[in-house]
Design an enzyme around this catalytic site. Structure first.
Site, PDB file in Angstrom:
ATOM      1  N   HIS A 310       0.854  -1.191   0.000  1.00  0.00           N
ATOM      2  CA  HIS A 310       0.000   0.000   0.000  1.00  0.00           C
ATOM      3  C   HIS A 310       0.885   1.234   0.000  1.00  0.00           C
ATOM      4  O   HIS A 310       1.951   1.231   0.620  1.00  0.00           O
ATOM      5  CB  HIS A 310      -0.904   0.017   1.246  1.00  0.00           C
ATOM      6  CG  HIS A 310      -2.043   0.955   1.122  1.00  0.00           C
ATOM      7  ND1 HIS A 310      -1.926   2.291   1.431  1.00  0.00           N
ATOM      8  CD2 HIS A 310      -3.306   0.760   0.683  1.00  0.00           C
ATOM      9  CE1 HIS A 310      -3.089   2.872   1.195  1.00  0.00           C
ATOM     10  NE2 HIS A 310      -3.941   1.977   0.741  1.00  0.00           N
ATOM     11  N   ASP A 370      -8.012  -5.395   0.293  1.00  0.00           N
ATOM     12  CA  ASP A 370      -8.533  -6.238  -0.785  1.00  0.00           C
ATOM     13  C   ASP A 370      -8.153  -7.705  -0.649  1.00  0.00           C
ATOM     14  O   ASP A 370      -8.653  -8.544  -1.387  1.00  0.00           O
ATOM     15  CB  ASP A 370      -8.029  -5.719  -2.141  1.00  0.00           C
ATOM     16  CG  ASP A 370      -8.632  -4.372  -2.478  1.00  0.00           C
ATOM     17  OD1 ASP A 370      -9.837  -4.213  -2.265  1.00  0.00           O
ATOM     18  OD2 ASP A 370      -7.898  -3.482  -2.940  1.00  0.00           O
TER      19      ASP A 370
HETATM   20  N1  CMC Z   1       4.050  -7.563  -4.868  1.00  0.00           N
HETATM   21  C1  CMC Z   1       5.390  -7.511  -5.065  1.00  0.00           C
HETATM   22  N2  CMC Z   1       6.133  -6.406  -4.893  1.00  0.00           N
HETATM   23  C2  CMC Z   1       5.497  -5.295  -4.493  1.00  0.00           C
HETATM   24  C3  CMC Z   1       4.107  -5.266  -4.274  1.00  0.00           C
HETATM   25  C4  CMC Z   1       3.377  -6.453  -4.478  1.00  0.00           C
HETATM   26  N3  CMC Z   1       2.057  -6.494  -4.274  1.00  0.00           N
HETATM   27  N4  CMC Z   1       3.738  -4.028  -3.901  1.00  0.00           N
HETATM   28  C5  CMC Z   1       4.854  -3.292  -3.884  1.00  0.00           C
HETATM   29  N5  CMC Z   1       5.932  -4.062  -4.237  1.00  0.00           N
HETATM   30  C6  CMC Z   1       7.334  -3.637  -4.278  1.00  0.00           C
HETATM   31  C7  CMC Z   1       7.627  -2.789  -5.505  1.00  0.00           C
HETATM   32  O1  CMC Z   1       8.028  -3.586  -6.603  1.00  0.00           O
HETATM   33  C8  CMC Z   1       8.704  -1.871  -4.988  1.00  0.00           C
HETATM   34  O2  CMC Z   1       9.908  -2.609  -4.957  1.00  0.00           O
HETATM   35  P1  CMC Z   1      11.323  -1.848  -5.224  1.00  0.00           P
HETATM   36  O3  CMC Z   1      11.477  -0.870  -4.098  1.00  0.00           O
HETATM   37  O4  CMC Z   1      12.332  -2.936  -5.217  1.00  0.00           O
HETATM   38  O5  CMC Z   1      11.183  -1.193  -6.575  1.00  0.00           O
HETATM   39  C9  CMC Z   1       8.300  -1.630  -3.535  1.00  0.00           C
HETATM   40  O6  CMC Z   1       7.549  -2.791  -3.154  1.00  0.00           O
HETATM   41  C10 CMC Z   1       7.437  -0.383  -3.338  1.00  0.00           C
HETATM   42  O7  CMC Z   1       6.309  -0.512  -4.168  1.00  0.00           O
HETATM   43  P2  CMC Z   1       5.727   0.645  -5.091  1.00  0.00           P
HETATM   44  O8  CMC Z   1       5.043   0.062  -6.265  1.00  0.00           O
HETATM   45  O9  CMC Z   1       6.788   1.671  -5.329  1.00  0.00           O
HETATM   46  O10 CMC Z   1       4.675   1.245  -4.078  1.00  0.00           O
HETATM   47  P3  CMC Z   1       3.466   2.158  -4.453  1.00  0.00           P
HETATM   48  O11 CMC Z   1       3.143   2.894  -3.231  1.00  0.00           O
HETATM   49  O12 CMC Z   1       3.749   2.932  -5.687  1.00  0.00           O
HETATM   50  O13 CMC Z   1       2.317   1.095  -4.822  1.00  0.00           O
HETATM   51  C11 CMC Z   1       0.507  -0.403  -4.662  1.00  0.00           C
HETATM   52  C12 CMC Z   1       1.336   0.683  -3.954  1.00  0.00           C
HETATM   53  C13 CMC Z   1      -0.721  -0.714  -3.826  1.00  0.00           C
HETATM   54  C14 CMC Z   1       0.061   0.075  -6.038  1.00  0.00           C
HETATM   55  C15 CMC Z   1       1.376  -1.698  -4.799  1.00  0.00           C
HETATM   56  O14 CMC Z   1       1.762  -2.147  -3.517  1.00  0.00           O
HETATM   57  C16 CMC Z   1       0.657  -2.802  -5.569  1.00  0.00           C
HETATM   58  O15 CMC Z   1       0.686  -2.818  -6.806  1.00  0.00           O
HETATM   59  N6  CMC Z   1      -0.003  -3.760  -4.846  1.00  0.00           N
HETATM   60  C17 CMC Z   1      -0.771  -4.778  -5.507  1.00  0.00           C
HETATM   61  C18 CMC Z   1      -2.125  -4.234  -5.913  1.00  0.00           C
HETATM   62  C19 CMC Z   1      -3.050  -4.006  -4.737  1.00  0.00           C
HETATM   63  O16 CMC Z   1      -3.207  -4.862  -3.878  1.00  0.00           O
HETATM   64  N7  CMC Z   1      -3.725  -2.867  -4.726  1.00  0.00           N
HETATM   65  C20 CMC Z   1      -4.728  -2.514  -3.701  1.00  0.00           C
HETATM   66  C21 CMC Z   1      -4.290  -1.347  -2.886  1.00  0.00           C
HETATM   67  S1  CMC Z   1      -5.273  -1.157  -1.377  1.00  0.00           S
HETATM   68  C22 CMC Z   1      -6.867  -0.798  -1.882  1.00  0.00           C
HETATM   69  C23 CMC Z   1      -6.967   0.453  -2.666  1.00  0.00           C
HETATM   70  O17 CMC Z   1      -6.345   1.471  -2.382  1.00  0.00           O
HETATM   71  O18 CMC Z   1      -7.755   0.484  -3.596  1.00  0.00           O
END
Ligand code: CMC
Length: 435
Positions: A310, A370
């Site tokens: 998140h 989720d």
């Molecule tokens: N699986 C594997 N790696 C992950 C995941 C994941 N679910 N989420 C984040 N990471 C890694 C990412 O690759 C990055 O690694 P590095 O630092 O080596 O590049 C690090 O963790 C930070 O992630 P980010 O993508 O920079 O973080 P963000 O804040 O931009 O993204 C997020 C947040 C929710 C989009 C992401 O965690 C994600 O894609 N999660 C899966 C989708 C999901 O469950 N979404 C629902 C969010 S909660 C409900 C809502 O808000 O609607």
């Protein structure tokens, strides 16, 4: 919000300094007001994805991602989940205080009496293909509400804004359920005023004209709780979309439709559907869970653990904790099928493997709201492509409350971010026969 403190920024190339106000919020990190930066130094700030940017000031929802805290209007989500109801939470968000019992009755009555759609809206559905995703139908239909309530609505009138909120909260379950009925070729079912908000939704989803349908109180209660947990979440992608669209004085139904579109993506509200698809894939593959965790860690593989991670929570999402509890209880009380139990077992085992893995530990990746909600929806008989629709239904109160707050702000300006341009410049046009 007080601003006795300041922050001084020095431009190392010119030595020029600018002193900016530092606001102290009631909770959360202090905020530098950079409004005068461009005027003083001629610079913009650069923050893709708004990693460090507060896009507005708000008094609706507070979250502390490090501690896993979520509060609506100052009330902890755990207390609301245990003691409140979705409609009471709607009242709280809209009015900035809890209602007394008369006020809650009146509010419930108002919402109950706005649930019908204009008959012309109902005909709108027949224009969609049967296999249309219900989220696509919902975006279209909520946007279409703007055509019904435009001329006699004044967005600068406080009372009209409230009526818009009532209409949206009341009509969303009807719009959502009709999307499902259309996709399944089932006859449309009108709302029933004798039922509670969530019972009425279940009635519109599942009842048939040929038989008596009594909504299961266990399911209605679980759904009500899920709705509370999804009601608002401060300035996430969909809420920011609603605010940005609304900042041009656009019609609020159209602004909310744009929020629904933003919610649909799998990185946001679409994750609940993606989680179940992932769990089914895992169960069918016969591969060990570590294989999926390894794929999620592989930067060359687009696969991510859905329902994990998140932007704000760097701790267990407090909503996920509550949803996991409900999930356990509901599956037990309902004597759920082996298939549903298997999904829950896989989810719990996957959570364990991920939470013990260094990659997830170092990045503070925990289950989010989720991760378990889809299993509850499946147990309720709700098909996968309706999961995000229910999220949208619940979040509508958050979107419209945020829109009302923004419209009431005397400092409201149209949202207009700037950019760091890195394209070509000053080219000379070449006639087509010379290229
Ligand atoms: N699986 C594997 N790696 C992950 C995941 C994941 N679910 N989420 C984040 N990471 C890694 C990412 O690759 C990055 O690694 P590095 O630092 O080596 O590049 C690090 O963790 C930070 O992630 P980010 O993508 O920079 O973080 P963000 O804040 O931009 O993204 C997020 C947040 C929710 C989009 C992401 O965690 C994600 O894609 N999660 C899966 C989708 C999901 O469950 N979404 C629902 C969010 S909660 C409900 C809502 O808000 O609607």
């Amino acid at each position: 919000m007080s601003n006795e403190e300041t922050v001084t920024i020095t431009d190392n190339s010119t030595g020029k300094q600018v002193t900016l106000p530092l606001y102290k919020p009631t909770a959360g990190p202090k905020v530098i007001d950079i409004g005068s930066l461009y005027k003083e130094l001629g610079y913009f700030t650069y923050d893709p994805g708004f990693m460090s940017t507060a896009s507005c000031s708000s008094a609706i929802t507070f979250l502390d991602g490090g501690k896993g805290v979520l509060q609506y209007r100052g009330y902890p989500i755990e207390q609301l989940a245990e003691q409140s109801s979705y409609l009471e939470v709607c009242y709280l968000l809209l009015n900035n205080r809890l209602p007394n019992s008369n006020e809650l009755d009146q509010f419930t009555n108002t919402i109950t009496r706005h649930t019908m759609l204009h008959e012309a809206m109902i005909r709108f559905y027949s224009g969609f293909r049967r296999d249309a995703h219900p989220m696509a139908i919902m975006v279209g239909c909520v946007g279409a509400l703007s055509a019904f309530y435009h001329d006699h609505m004044d967005i600068h009138n406080e009372e009209h804004r409230m009526i818009t909120a009532y209409r949206l909260v009341a009509k969303m379950p009807t719009i959502a359920a009709l999307s499902y009925r259309h996709a399944n070729g089932k006859p449309f079912v009108y709302p029933r005023n004798s039922l509670s908000y969530t019972e009425n939704f279940l009635h519109m989803m599942f009842s048939m004209p040929t038989e008596e349908y009594v909504p299961d109180p266990l399911l209605a209660k679980a759904l009500d709780l899920i709705m509370i947990l999804h009601a608002d979440h401060e300035q996430n992608a969909s809420t920011s979309t609603v605010r940005l669209a609304g900042s041009s004085d656009a019609n609020p139904f159209a602004a909310v439709a744009s929020g629904i579109a933003a919610l649909w993506g799998p990185a946001h509200g679409g994750a609940n559907e993606a989680v179940i698809r992932m769990l089914i894939d895992i169960n069918q593959s016969g591969k060990p869970l570590q294989a999926f965790v390894d794929r999620a860690k592989d930067k060359n593989d687009p696969f991510r653990l859905m329902g994990f991670g998140h932007r704000v929570y760097k701790n267990y999402d407090p909503r996920a904790k509550l949803v996991r509890e409900v999930c356990h209880k509901l599956l037990k009380d309902m004597e759920a099928t082996g298939e549903q139990q298997k999904l829950l077992e896989t989810a719990m085992a996957l959570e364990k493997v991920a939470l013990e893995d260094d990659y997830f530990v170092e990045r503070n990746l925990y289950p989010n709201v989720d991760f378990y909600s889809g299993i509850i929806f499946l147990a309720m008989g709700i098909p996968m492509n309706m999961f995000t629709v229910i999220f949208a239904m619940a979040r509508t109160i958050g979107w419209i409350t945020q829109w009302i707050e923004m419209m009431s702000d005397s400092e409201l300006k149209i949202g207009r971010p700037r950019q760091l341009y890195n394209g070509a410049i000053d080219l000379d046009y070449v006639p087509i026969d010379k290229r």
